[in-house]
Write a protein that holds these residues in place. Structure first.
Motif, PDB file in Angstrom:
ATOM      1  N   PRO A  17      -9.944   3.511   2.984  1.00  0.00           N
ATOM      2  CA  PRO A  17      -9.310   3.480   1.671  1.00  0.00           C
ATOM      3  C   PRO A  17      -7.834   3.844   1.715  1.00  0.00           C
ATOM      4  O   PRO A  17      -7.393   4.603   2.578  1.00  0.00           O
ATOM      5  CB  PRO A  17     -10.100   4.530   0.871  1.00  0.00           C
ATOM      6  N   ALA A  18      -7.087   3.287   0.787  1.00  0.00           N
ATOM      7  CA  ALA A  18      -5.685   3.657   0.589  1.00  0.00           C
ATOM      8  C   ALA A  18      -5.357   3.342  -0.859  1.00  0.00           C
ATOM      9  O   ALA A  18      -5.996   2.490  -1.485  1.00  0.00           O
ATOM     10  CB  ALA A  18      -4.781   2.863   1.528  1.00  0.00           C
ATOM     11  N   LYS A  19      -4.370   4.074  -1.384  1.00  0.00           N
ATOM     12  CA  LYS A  19      -3.922   3.809  -2.762  1.00  0.00           C
ATOM     13  C   LYS A  19      -2.871   2.710  -2.700  1.00  0.00           C
ATOM     14  O   LYS A  19      -1.676   2.978  -2.611  1.00  0.00           O
ATOM     15  CB  LYS A  19      -3.379   5.104  -3.377  1.00  0.00           C
ATOM     16  N   LYS A  20      -3.342   1.457  -2.729  1.00  0.00           N
ATOM     17  CA  LYS A  20      -2.435   0.319  -2.603  1.00  0.00           C
ATOM     18  C   LYS A  20      -1.650   0.118  -3.897  1.00  0.00           C
ATOM     19  O   LYS A  20      -2.193   0.246  -4.995  1.00  0.00           O
ATOM     20  CB  LYS A  20      -3.222  -0.954  -2.274  1.00  0.00           C
ATOM     21  N   VAL A  21      -0.373  -0.191  -3.739  1.00  0.00           N
ATOM     22  CA  VAL A  21       0.472  -0.460  -4.912  1.00  0.00           C
ATOM     23  C   VAL A  21       0.986  -1.896  -4.917  1.00  0.00           C
ATOM     24  O   VAL A  21       1.503  -2.361  -5.932  1.00  0.00           O
ATOM     25  CB  VAL A  21       1.666   0.523  -5.000  1.00  0.00           C
ATOM     26  N   TYR A  22       0.828  -2.606  -3.804  1.00  0.00           N
ATOM     27  CA  TYR A  22       1.312  -3.981  -3.735  1.00  0.00           C
ATOM     28  C   TYR A  22       0.649  -4.684  -2.557  1.00  0.00           C
ATOM     29  O   TYR A  22       0.401  -4.059  -1.528  1.00  0.00           O
ATOM     30  CB  TYR A  22       2.828  -4.020  -3.542  1.00  0.00           C
ATOM     31  N   GLU A  23       0.404  -5.966  -2.718  1.00  0.00           N
ATOM     32  CA  GLU A  23      -0.122  -6.775  -1.616  1.00  0.00           C
ATOM     33  C   GLU A  23       0.258  -8.222  -1.856  1.00  0.00           C
ATOM     34  O   GLU A  23       0.185  -8.723  -2.972  1.00  0.00           O
ATOM     35  CB  GLU A  23      -1.657  -6.636  -1.573  1.00  0.00           C
ATOM     36  N   ASP A  24       0.706  -8.893  -0.803  1.00  0.00           N
ATOM     37  CA  ASP A  24       0.836 -10.350  -0.861  1.00  0.00           C
ATOM     38  C   ASP A  24       0.299 -10.928   0.446  1.00  0.00           C
ATOM     39  O   ASP A  24      -0.422 -10.224   1.173  1.00  0.00           O
ATOM     40  CB  ASP A  24       2.288 -10.779  -1.199  1.00  0.00           C
ATOM     41  N   ASP A  25       0.640 -12.159   0.766  1.00  0.00           N
ATOM     42  CA  ASP A  25       0.055 -12.776   1.960  1.00  0.00           C
ATOM     43  C   ASP A  25       0.574 -12.166   3.251  1.00  0.00           C
ATOM     44  O   ASP A  25      -0.058 -12.272   4.295  1.00  0.00           O
ATOM     45  CB  ASP A  25       0.288 -14.297   1.949  1.00  0.00           C
ATOM     46  N   GLN A  26       1.720 -11.483   3.211  1.00  0.00           N
ATOM     47  CA  GLN A  26       2.342 -10.961   4.439  1.00  0.00           C
ATOM     48  C   GLN A  26       2.406  -9.446   4.547  1.00  0.00           C
ATOM     49  O   GLN A  26       2.492  -8.911   5.648  1.00  0.00           O
ATOM     50  CB  GLN A  26       3.776 -11.491   4.553  1.00  0.00           C
ATOM     51  N   ILE A  27       2.444  -8.745   3.426  1.00  0.00           N
ATOM     52  CA  ILE A  27       2.668  -7.285   3.464  1.00  0.00           C
ATOM     53  C   ILE A  27       1.742  -6.545   2.497  1.00  0.00           C
ATOM     54  O   ILE A  27       1.203  -7.134   1.548  1.00  0.00           O
ATOM     55  CB  ILE A  27       4.148  -6.933   3.150  1.00  0.00           C
ATOM     56  N   VAL A  28       1.588  -5.243   2.775  1.00  0.00           N
ATOM     57  CA  VAL A  28       0.829  -4.345   1.901  1.00  0.00           C
ATOM     58  C   VAL A  28       1.661  -3.079   1.725  1.00  0.00           C
ATOM     59  O   VAL A  28       2.314  -2.624   2.679  1.00  0.00           O
ATOM     60  CB  VAL A  28      -0.536  -3.975   2.524  1.00  0.00           C
ATOM     61  N   ALA A  29       1.629  -2.501   0.532  1.00  0.00           N
ATOM     62  CA  ALA A  29       2.284  -1.210   0.278  1.00  0.00           C
ATOM     63  C   ALA A  29       1.253  -0.249  -0.296  1.00  0.00           C
ATOM     64  O   ALA A  29       0.411  -0.642  -1.119  1.00  0.00           O
ATOM     65  CB  ALA A  29       3.441  -1.385  -0.699  1.00  0.00           C
ATOM     66  N   PHE A  30       1.313   1.004   0.181  1.00  0.00           N
ATOM     67  CA  PHE A  30       0.361   2.018  -0.291  1.00  0.00           C
ATOM     68  C   PHE A  30       1.006   3.392  -0.234  1.00  0.00           C
ATOM     69  O   PHE A  30       1.997   3.600   0.466  1.00  0.00           O
ATOM     70  CB  PHE A  30      -0.940   1.977   0.535  1.00  0.00           C
ATOM     71  N   HIS A  31       0.426   4.336  -0.976  1.00  0.00           N
ATOM     72  CA  HIS A  31       0.952   5.701  -0.991  1.00  0.00           C
ATOM     73  C   HIS A  31       0.692   6.390   0.339  1.00  0.00           C
ATOM     74  O   HIS A  31      -0.426   6.297   0.881  1.00  0.00           O
ATOM     75  CB  HIS A  31       0.311   6.504  -2.123  1.00  0.00           C
ATOM     76  N   ASP A  32       1.701   7.111   0.841  1.00  0.00           N
ATOM     77  CA  ASP A  32       1.514   7.929   2.043  1.00  0.00           C
ATOM     78  C   ASP A  32       0.520   9.052   1.737  1.00  0.00           C
ATOM     79  O   ASP A  32       0.568   9.672   0.676  1.00  0.00           O
ATOM     80  CB  ASP A  32       2.860   8.515   2.500  1.00  0.00           C
ATOM     81  N   ILE A  33      -0.358   9.323   2.697  1.00  0.00           N
ATOM     82  CA  ILE A  33      -1.410  10.321   2.486  1.00  0.00           C
ATOM     83  C   ILE A  33      -0.842  11.746   2.461  1.00  0.00           C
ATOM     84  O   ILE A  33      -1.447  12.633   1.858  1.00  0.00           O
ATOM     85  CB  ILE A  33      -2.514  10.134   3.549  1.00  0.00           C
ATOM     86  N   HIS A  34       0.301  11.966   3.097  1.00  0.00           N
ATOM     87  CA  HIS A  34       0.976  13.277   3.077  1.00  0.00           C
ATOM     88  C   HIS A  34       2.409  13.093   2.587  1.00  0.00           C
ATOM     89  O   HIS A  34       3.356  13.124   3.390  1.00  0.00           O
ATOM     90  CB  HIS A  34       0.977  13.913   4.477  1.00  0.00           C
TER      91      HIS A  34
END
Ligand code: AMP
Ligand code: ZN
Length: 114
Positions: A17-34
């Protein structure tokens, strides 16, 4: 394309799991765990690129996309007073996770590091 032992490949694949904030066909963005700052996200390519060492000019569109989406994500996360990008590369660069990632920090200071 993907490394079965890589934690960010597993996040890309939805296997951990990750708190994703964005995704497209090439990249993903998520909150850092720390998080080091009130807002701290990581933007990663979906393909397993270990670090900036492996990047070539052919990757310019991918890296451009990682940078170019960040202002919108910061805006959507409520960051209004500027933000900071960091890429750590290799051991001397302080890289801990060997899957290329762009840190983006924002929100009111003080921050934990930097
Ligand atoms: P670096 O030192 O640039 O390799 O930074 C790696 C970052 O990944 C650190 O800020 C960690 O807190 C973050 N991190 C490690 N594991 C996870 C995870 N499962 N989900 C989100 N962030 C993570
Ligand atoms: Zn990976």
């Amino acid at each position: 394309m993907s490394d079965p032992n890589c934690i960010f490949c597993k996040i890309v694949a939805g296997q951990i799991p990750a708190k994703k904030v964005y995704e497209d066909d090439q990249i993903v963005a998520f909150h850092d765990i720390h998080p080091w700052a009130p807002v701290h996200i990581l933007i990663v390519p979906k393909q397993h690129v270990p670090s900036m060492v492996e990047v070539t000019e052919a990757d310019a569109p991918l890296l451009g996309r990682m940078m170019a989406v960040s202002p919108r994500l910061m805006r959507e996360l409520g960051v209004t007073n500027g933000f900071r990008h960091v890429v750590n590369t290799g051991r001397d660069g302080g890289q801990e996770v060997m899957h290329l990632h762009l840190h983006v920090f924002g929100g009111p200071r003080p921050w934990l590091k930097g």
